[in-house]
Motif scaffolding. Sequence first.
Motif, PDB file in Angstrom:
ATOM      1  N   GLN A  61       0.827  -1.209   0.000  1.00 28.31           N
ATOM      2  CA  GLN A  61       0.000   0.000   0.000  1.00 28.31           C
ATOM      3  C   GLN A  61       0.861   1.258   0.000  1.00 28.31           C
ATOM      4  OE1 GLN A  61      -2.353  -0.762   3.520  1.00 28.31           O
ATOM      5  NE2 GLN A  61      -4.009  -1.697   2.350  1.00 28.31           N
ATOM      6  N   GLN A  62       1.950   1.241   0.770  1.00 26.15           N
ATOM      7  CA  GLN A  62       2.844   2.405   0.823  1.00 26.15           C
ATOM      8  C   GLN A  62       3.494   2.668  -0.533  1.00 26.15           C
ATOM      9  OE1 GLN A  62       5.689   1.976   4.010  1.00 26.15           O
ATOM     10  NE2 GLN A  62       4.120   1.389   5.489  1.00 26.15           N
ATOM     11  N   ILE A  63       3.952   1.605  -1.184  1.00 25.92           N
ATOM     12  CA  ILE A  63       4.587   1.760  -2.499  1.00 25.92           C
ATOM     13  C   ILE A  63       3.589   2.318  -3.502  1.00 25.92           C
ATOM     14  CG2 ILE A  63       5.651   0.508  -4.433  1.00 25.92           C
ATOM     15  CD1 ILE A  63       6.771  -1.466  -2.337  1.00 25.92           C
ATOM     16  N   TRP A  64       2.363   1.800  -3.481  1.00 23.89           N
ATOM     17  CA  TRP A  64       1.327   2.254  -4.414  1.00 23.89           C
ATOM     18  C   TRP A  64       1.018   3.734  -4.198  1.00 23.89           C
ATOM     19  CZ3 TRP A  64      -1.571  -0.605  -8.098  1.00 23.89           C
ATOM     20  CH2 TRP A  64      -2.633   0.103  -8.673  1.00 23.89           C
ATOM     21  N   GLN A  65       0.880   4.133  -2.936  1.00 20.38           N
ATOM     22  CA  GLN A  65       0.504   5.514  -2.629  1.00 20.38           C
ATOM     23  C   GLN A  65       1.648   6.500  -2.856  1.00 20.38           C
ATOM     24  OE1 GLN A  65      -0.849   5.160   1.415  1.00 20.38           O
ATOM     25  NE2 GLN A  65      -2.751   4.110   0.855  1.00 20.38           N
ATOM     26  N   ARG A  66       2.856   6.127  -2.493  1.00 26.05           N
ATOM     27  CA  ARG A  66       3.978   7.066  -2.554  1.00 26.05           C
ATOM     28  C   ARG A  66       4.691   7.080  -3.902  1.00 26.05           C
ATOM     29  NH1 ARG A  66       6.872   5.544   3.263  1.00 26.05           N
ATOM     30  NH2 ARG A  66       5.097   6.089   4.614  1.00 26.05           N
ATOM     31  N   GLU A  67       4.751   5.922  -4.572  1.00 29.49           N
ATOM     32  CA  GLU A  67       5.554   5.820  -5.787  1.00 29.49           C
ATOM     33  C   GLU A  67       4.743   5.512  -7.037  1.00 29.49           C
ATOM     34  OE1 GLU A  67       9.040   3.331  -5.136  1.00 29.49           O
ATOM     35  OE2 GLU A  67       8.765   3.535  -2.964  1.00 29.49           O
ATOM     36  N   GLY A  68       3.485   5.098  -6.843  1.00 29.91           N
ATOM     37  CA  GLY A  68       2.648   4.795  -7.991  1.00 29.91           C
ATOM     38  C   GLY A  68       2.758   3.349  -8.429  1.00 29.91           C
ATOM     39  N   PRO A  69       1.797   2.868  -9.242  1.00 33.78           N
ATOM     40  CA  PRO A  69       1.760   1.456  -9.639  1.00 33.78           C
ATOM     41  C   PRO A  69       2.959   1.006 -10.466  1.00 33.78           C
ATOM     42  CG  PRO A  69       0.137   2.756 -10.858  1.00 33.78           C
ATOM     43  CD  PRO A  69       0.644   3.622  -9.763  1.00 33.78           C
ATOM     44  N   GLN A 139      15.909  -1.502  -6.939  1.00 32.24           N
ATOM     45  CA  GLN A 139      14.675  -1.648  -6.166  1.00 32.24           C
ATOM     46  C   GLN A 139      14.760  -0.993  -4.792  1.00 32.24           C
ATOM     47  OE1 GLN A 139      14.132  -5.915  -6.167  1.00 32.24           O
ATOM     48  NE2 GLN A 139      12.748  -5.857  -7.909  1.00 32.24           N
ATOM     49  N   THR A 140      15.968  -0.868  -4.238  1.00 33.48           N
ATOM     50  CA  THR A 140      16.105  -0.383  -2.867  1.00 33.48           C
ATOM     51  C   THR A 140      16.684   1.028  -2.771  1.00 33.48           C
ATOM     52  OG1 THR A 140      18.292  -1.447  -2.693  1.00 33.48           O
ATOM     53  CG2 THR A 140      16.387  -2.710  -1.945  1.00 33.48           C
ATOM     54  N   GLN A 141      16.989   1.666  -3.895  1.00 34.12           N
ATOM     55  CA  GLN A 141      17.552   3.011  -3.824  1.00 34.12           C
ATOM     56  C   GLN A 141      16.486   4.018  -3.390  1.00 34.12           C
ATOM     57  OE1 GLN A 141      18.858   4.715  -7.535  1.00 34.12           O
ATOM     58  NE2 GLN A 141      17.219   3.754  -8.717  1.00 34.12           N
ATOM     59  N   PRO A 142      16.887   5.111  -2.740  1.00 33.21           N
ATOM     60  CA  PRO A 142      15.919   6.106  -2.260  1.00 33.21           C
ATOM     61  C   PRO A 142      15.094   6.680  -3.408  1.00 33.21           C
ATOM     62  CG  PRO A 142      18.097   6.507  -1.344  1.00 33.21           C
ATOM     63  CD  PRO A 142      18.282   5.479  -2.411  1.00 33.21           C
ATOM     64  N   GLN A 143      13.799   6.818  -3.169  1.00 34.60           N
ATOM     65  CA  GLN A 143      12.907   7.349  -4.192  1.00 34.60           C
ATOM     66  C   GLN A 143      13.151   8.842  -4.416  1.00 34.60           C
ATOM     67  OE1 GLN A 143      10.918   5.921  -6.205  1.00 34.60           O
ATOM     68  NE2 GLN A 143       9.744   7.632  -7.043  1.00 34.60           N
ATOM     69  N   ALA A 144      13.380   9.585  -3.329  1.00 33.32           N
ATOM     70  CA  ALA A 144      13.539  11.037  -3.448  1.00 33.32           C
ATOM     71  C   ALA A 144      14.862  11.423  -4.101  1.00 33.32           C
ATOM     72  CB  ALA A 144      13.431  11.673  -2.056  1.00 33.32           C
ATOM     73  N   HIS A 145      15.923  10.682  -3.776  1.00 36.49           N
ATOM     74  CA  HIS A 145      17.251  10.998  -4.314  1.00 36.49           C
ATOM     75  C   HIS A 145      17.892   9.717  -4.843  1.00 36.49           C
ATOM     76  CE1 HIS A 145      16.908  14.981  -2.513  1.00 36.49           C
ATOM     77  NE2 HIS A 145      16.565  14.397  -1.373  1.00 36.49           N
ATOM     78  N   PRO A 146      17.450   9.259  -6.015  1.00 37.54           N
ATOM     79  CA  PRO A 146      17.978   8.003  -6.562  1.00 37.54           C
ATOM     80  C   PRO A 146      19.477   8.086  -6.851  1.00 37.54           C
ATOM     81  CG  PRO A 146      16.676   9.173  -8.204  1.00 37.54           C
ATOM     82  CD  PRO A 146      16.457   9.877  -6.910  1.00 37.54           C
ATOM     83  N   LEU A 147      20.137   6.973  -6.597  1.00 42.71           N
ATOM     84  CA  LEU A 147      21.577   6.898  -6.809  1.00 42.71           C
ATOM     85  C   LEU A 147      21.936   6.551  -8.248  1.00 42.71           C
ATOM     86  CD1 LEU A 147      22.452   4.854  -3.587  1.00 42.71           C
ATOM     87  CD2 LEU A 147      22.621   7.335  -3.900  1.00 42.71           C
ATOM     88  N   TYR A 148      21.007   5.877  -8.928  1.00 47.39           N
ATOM     89  CA  TYR A 148      21.292   5.392 -10.282  1.00 47.39           C
ATOM     90  C   TYR A 148      20.166   5.809 -11.231  1.00 47.39           C
ATOM     91  CZ  TYR A 148      23.737   2.316  -7.010  1.00 47.39           C
ATOM     92  OH  TYR A 148      24.473   1.833  -5.960  1.00 47.39           O
TER      93      TYR A 148
END
Length: 296
Positions: A61-69, A139-148
Motif C-alpha cells: 500500500q505504501q509503495i502504491w501511494q507514494r511511488e505509484g503502480p 529496487q532499494t535506492q531512495p525514491q527522493a534521491h535516486p543513486l542510479y
Amino acid sequence: MASSAESFTPVYTPPGWRDNVKDLAAGATGGVAQVVIGQPFDLVKVRLQTQGGSGALSLTQQIWQREGPLAFYKGSLVPLLGVGACVSIQFSAFHYFQHQLTSHNRPPTLPQTYLSGALAGLTNSILSGPIEHIRIRLQTQPQAHPLYTGPWHCALTLLRTGGLPALYRGQTATLIREGHGIGIWFATYEGLLSLAAKRQSLTRESLPNWQIALCGALAGEMLWLLSHPIDVVKSRMQSDGFGKDQKYRSFREAWGVAVRGGGGGVWKGLGTALLRAGPVSGGTFVVVEMVRKVLG
C-alpha cells in the motif's frame, strides 16, 4: 498404453541438439513470463528483506501511494533482458548435466535430477549474480534521491567503485542459493510430474496444463522454503553500502547478523516469497512446456 498405472514405465530418451535448441527458446520465453508475473512480488520481498516493515500488505500500500503502480516494475529492465537468458541456461544446462549423469535408456533418479539442477544453478549464477545485484540496487535506492539513473548506470557505478568484485558482491550467497535452490526446483518438479504421469498411465507430454502448472507451483514453493534464508543474506549484501557505509564484510558476517534476528531474521519476507513462488514457477513451467510442444 499400459492398462494400469502400476504397469506403466516412462521411457527416457537422451536429448539431442534439437532438444537443446528447444530448451534455449522455451527457457527464454519462460524467463520473460517469470519477470512479468513475479516482479511486483519480488520488489516487495526485497524491500522487506533489506529495509524491514510492518508487513507485505502494508508495504504494498505504501509503495502504491507514494511511488505509484509503475514502481512495482522498478528495476525490471535488467530482469527482462537477463532472466530470459538465465532461464535458458538453467533448462539447457539441466538437461545437459542430466544426460551426462544418467545411464542411457534409463530414467534419471531423484538424486541425479537434484544434482543436475544444482549444477545448472551454479552455471547460471555466473550471469544471475550481477543481474540480481543490479536489480536489487535499483529496487532499494531512495525514491527522493535516486543513486542510479538506470541499470547501465548502476553497473558502471559498481564497476568504478570496486571493479568486478563489487559487481559480483554476494556471489557466495548466490552460488549457494542457485545451486541448492535450482536443484530442489527441478527435483520437485520432475518428481511430481513423473508421479502424476505414472498414476494416470500417461506420458508427461500428454499431461494437461493445469497439472503442469500445479507441479511447477509446488516446486516453486519448495525452492523458496528451503533456500529463503540464503536469499535474505544475499539481498542484504547486495543492498549494502561501500566503504565506511558497508555493514557486512563477508557472507559469514551477514549470515550471523541475520540469524541473530537483526532486521527480521532469515525468514523476513518469506510470506511474499511463497505468494510469488506458486504463480511464477507454475507459469514458467507451463510456458516452457508449451513452447517445447510448439517447436516439436
